[in-house]
Design a protein around this motif. Structure first.
Motif, PDB file in Angstrom:
ATOM      1  N   SER A  16      -6.120   5.579  -4.345  1.00  0.00           N
ATOM      2  CA  SER A  16      -6.123   4.863  -5.624  1.00  0.00           C
ATOM      3  C   SER A  16      -6.575   3.406  -5.504  1.00  0.00           C
ATOM      4  O   SER A  16      -7.038   2.816  -6.483  1.00  0.00           O
ATOM      5  CB  SER A  16      -4.720   4.886  -6.247  1.00  0.00           C
ATOM      6  OG  SER A  16      -3.802   4.162  -5.439  1.00  0.00           O
TER       7      SER A  16
ATOM      8  N   SER B  14      -3.633   5.406   0.863  1.00  0.00           N
ATOM      9  CA  SER B  14      -3.745   4.967  -0.531  1.00  0.00           C
ATOM     10  C   SER B  14      -5.098   4.328  -0.845  1.00  0.00           C
ATOM     11  O   SER B  14      -5.440   4.152  -2.014  1.00  0.00           O
ATOM     12  CB  SER B  14      -2.628   3.974  -0.872  1.00  0.00           C
ATOM     13  OG  SER B  14      -2.842   2.743  -0.231  1.00  0.00           O
TER      14      SER B  14
ATOM     15  N   LEU C  96       0.829  -1.214   0.000  1.00  0.00           N
ATOM     16  CA  LEU C  96       0.000   0.000   0.000  1.00  0.00           C
ATOM     17  C   LEU C  96       0.861   1.261   0.000  1.00  0.00           C
ATOM     18  O   LEU C  96       0.497   2.273  -0.620  1.00  0.00           O
ATOM     19  CB  LEU C  96      -0.931   0.006   1.215  1.00  0.00           C
ATOM     20  CG  LEU C  96      -2.130  -0.945   1.170  1.00  0.00           C
ATOM     21  CD1 LEU C  96      -2.850  -0.944   2.521  1.00  0.00           C
ATOM     22  CD2 LEU C  96      -3.094  -0.569   0.054  1.00  0.00           C
ATOM     23  N   ASP C  97       1.988   1.201   0.685  1.00  0.00           N
ATOM     24  CA  ASP C  97       2.887   2.365   0.731  1.00  0.00           C
ATOM     25  C   ASP C  97       3.372   2.770  -0.662  1.00  0.00           C
ATOM     26  O   ASP C  97       3.723   3.941  -0.893  1.00  0.00           O
ATOM     27  CB  ASP C  97       4.107   2.060   1.606  1.00  0.00           C
ATOM     28  CG  ASP C  97       3.765   1.991   3.088  1.00  0.00           C
ATOM     29  OD1 ASP C  97       2.703   2.530   3.485  1.00  0.00           O
ATOM     30  OD2 ASP C  97       4.551   1.389   3.846  1.00  0.00           O
TER      31      ASP C  97
ATOM     32  N   GLN D 110       1.571   2.681  -3.411  1.00  0.00           N
ATOM     33  CA  GLN D 110       0.471   3.110  -4.272  1.00  0.00           C
ATOM     34  C   GLN D 110       0.173   4.588  -4.082  1.00  0.00           C
ATOM     35  O   GLN D 110       0.500   5.176  -3.048  1.00  0.00           O
ATOM     36  CB  GLN D 110      -0.790   2.281  -3.981  1.00  0.00           C
ATOM     37  CG  GLN D 110      -0.561   0.777  -3.944  1.00  0.00           C
ATOM     38  CD  GLN D 110       0.126   0.243  -5.193  1.00  0.00           C
ATOM     39  OE1 GLN D 110      -0.216   0.598  -6.321  1.00  0.00           O
ATOM     40  NE2 GLN D 110       1.105  -0.642  -4.986  1.00  0.00           N
ATOM     41  N   SER D 111      -0.467   5.186  -5.059  1.00  0.00           N
ATOM     42  CA  SER D 111      -0.815   6.601  -4.996  1.00  0.00           C
ATOM     43  C   SER D 111      -1.942   6.832  -3.988  1.00  0.00           C
ATOM     44  O   SER D 111      -2.759   5.936  -3.742  1.00  0.00           O
ATOM     45  CB  SER D 111      -1.263   7.103  -6.369  1.00  0.00           C
ATOM     46  OG  SER D 111      -0.253   6.902  -7.334  1.00  0.00           O
ATOM     47  N   PRO D 112      -2.028   8.020  -3.422  1.00  0.00           N
ATOM     48  CA  PRO D 112      -3.126   8.318  -2.490  1.00  0.00           C
ATOM     49  C   PRO D 112      -4.492   8.115  -3.150  1.00  0.00           C
ATOM     50  O   PRO D 112      -4.684   8.445  -4.319  1.00  0.00           O
ATOM     51  CB  PRO D 112      -2.893   9.785  -2.128  1.00  0.00           C
ATOM     52  CG  PRO D 112      -1.427  10.004  -2.334  1.00  0.00           C
ATOM     53  CD  PRO D 112      -1.078   9.138  -3.514  1.00  0.00           C
TER      54      PRO D 112
END
Length: 455
Positions: free
Chosen positions: A270, A345, A263-264, A266-268
């Motif tokens: 998303s 994210s 998750l870190d 990935q884009s906010p």
């Protein structure tokens, strides 16, 4: 020295253990000593799933008693489980209280039991233990249960709990409406277990007068309609005893925390997060349609797939699917859900609408895609889609399947829906307000603690 020794007894399912473990940690912070009772079967699962490095169970003693079933019997069969534990657990509970109290120090002062285990109130009363009832689901669901005599009197239900006619029910403004076909105790899976469950519910209703207080796993502002019917109920959620998510919540499966690292990356706002709780099962056809539909969204997705979520699906198919979509897809057998839902994210929550998941998504400001499976989950869907308006239904086609195209379209509709986005933020703020000093749940929890500290 502990202010009081409290015994806690949940119904032996994951969604009932979790909120009572949250409550246990909060009570420990106020000086209480907790003896937490699981069935022997669940106790073994909880111990196996506990993080080996640090379990953070200070102040909570985990104990177990039998549930009356053989090791090989299906504990996902609600009727079978209820039939087993109502026969054997009362005697073992009485003996456990007697053994603890014989030690002479830190005698059991209070029993906090799941309302679904209200048979235990009679035992506590006999043993001189004070009683608090805990309701783990929505207060609307509890209201329906308490209104059973009126529903029978009005001819809506027969004496066995089945509807006499098809109609929509709504008991107060701001409560969810639902069809009689979705009454929770008639949505338990195998209908052969319904008589046992309905008898358990009606018997438990009779024990309620023995409890000094009933605390609810909810907060006033989201269920104000239900509290107009039963104003003496005490909503104390959303408790958040551990902002760092280090305290174990009695999980039956080990969490795969590596998904947090994913998750870190990935884009906010998303990621589509998909989790259907501890019971939902899918057919192979539905599983594949959902999988392909998630790919069609073009968005990254984190999907919780329990080992028993589906039968008959080949490992080769899953491996090929994961390899083909490894850039966008992460599948885990069980996730640290509270941390996932709080992650920046995550954009939305595709859920079975279990009440704990509903509260967790609401508290973290996430819109819902609702896919209920059984019991009270259809009622919670009505709250989300019709009352709070912070989500959408995942509707099946004529064949009973939610198609891949429907999955794609519904995700896109949800994430571009301005009114839902507004409602989501309002609900998040309401939940935060309840956690703050002076909030309704904060004050109610304080009243509850003061009651249990008193003589």
């Amino acid at each position: 020295m502990a202010s009081a020794h409290v015994m806690i007894l949940p119904f032996p399912y994951q969604g009932h253990v979790t909120p009572l473990m949250e409550l246990s940690h909060s009570l420990v912070e106020h000086g209480f000593k907790i003896t937490f009772i699981n069935t022997e079967f669940n106790h073994a699962r909880v111990l196996q799933a506990l993080p080996k490095e640090e379990n953070n169970l200070k102040g909570i003693d985990l104990v177990s008693i039998p549930d009356g079933l053989c090791p090989s019997e299906d504990r996902n069969d609600l009727g079978l489980l209820a039939e087993g534990f109502t026969k054997v657990m009362p005697g073992h509970l009485e003996e456990l209280i007697r053994e603890i109290n014989k030690k002479g120090e830190d005698k059991i002062k209070w029993l906090i039991a799941d309302q679904n285990m209200a048979w235990s109130f009679a035992i506590a009363k006999k043993m001189g233990v004070r009683i608090a009832c805990f309701w783990p689901a929505s207060t609307a669901c509890l209201a329906i249960i308490r209104l059973i005599p009126k529903l029978i009197e009005d001819g809506i239900l027969d004496e066995k709990g089945w509807p006499r006619r098809d109609e929509m029910l709504q008991f107060a403004p701001k409560m969810p409406s639902f069809p009689t076909s979705q009454i929770p105790w008639n949505q338990i899976g195998d209908p052969r277990g319904q008589p046992t469950i309905f008898k358990l519910i009606t018997d438990n209703n009779k024990y309620m007068e023995l409890a000094e207080v009933t605390v609810c796993n909810s907060f006033y502002e989201i269920e104000s309609g239900a509290y107009t019917l039963f104003p003496n109920l005490l909503p104390i959620k959303p408790l958040l005893p551990d902002s760092k998510f280090n305290k174990p919540l009695g999980l039956f499966w080990p969490e795969d925390s590596t998904c947090l690292d994913w998750l870190d990356q990935q884009s906010p706002k998303s990621v589509v997060y998909i989790a259907f709780g501890s019971f939902t099962k899918f057919s192979e056809v539905q599983f594949k349609e959902l999988a392909h539909g998630l790919v069609l969204t073009g968005r990254p997705f984190l999907w919780v797939v329990r080992p028993d979520f589906i039968t008959g699906l080949s490992k080769e198919w899953v491996d090929e699917f994961l390899e083909a979509n490894k850039e966008k897809c992460r599948i885990v057998s069980w996730a640290p859900q509270q941390q996932v839902l709080a992650h920046e994210s995550v954009a939305c929550f595709m859920s079975h609408c279990g009440w704990n998941s509903t509260l967790e998504g609401l508290r973290n400001g996430l819109p819902f895609l609702c896919w209920p499976y059984f019991t009270d989950q259809f009622l919670n869907q009505s709250y989300i889609c019709n009352v709070w308006r912070n989500g959408l239904k995942m509707e099946a086609d004529e064949s009973g399947i939610v198609s891949r195209e429907r999955v794609r379209d519904r995700v896109e509709e949800l994430l571009t829906h301005e009114e839902i986005a507004k409602k989501v933020q309002e609900l998040k703020e309401l939940a935060a307000g309840n956690l703050s000093i002076g909030g309704t749940s904060y004050q109610n929890f304080k009243r509850f603690v003061n009651l249990m500290m008193g003589e």
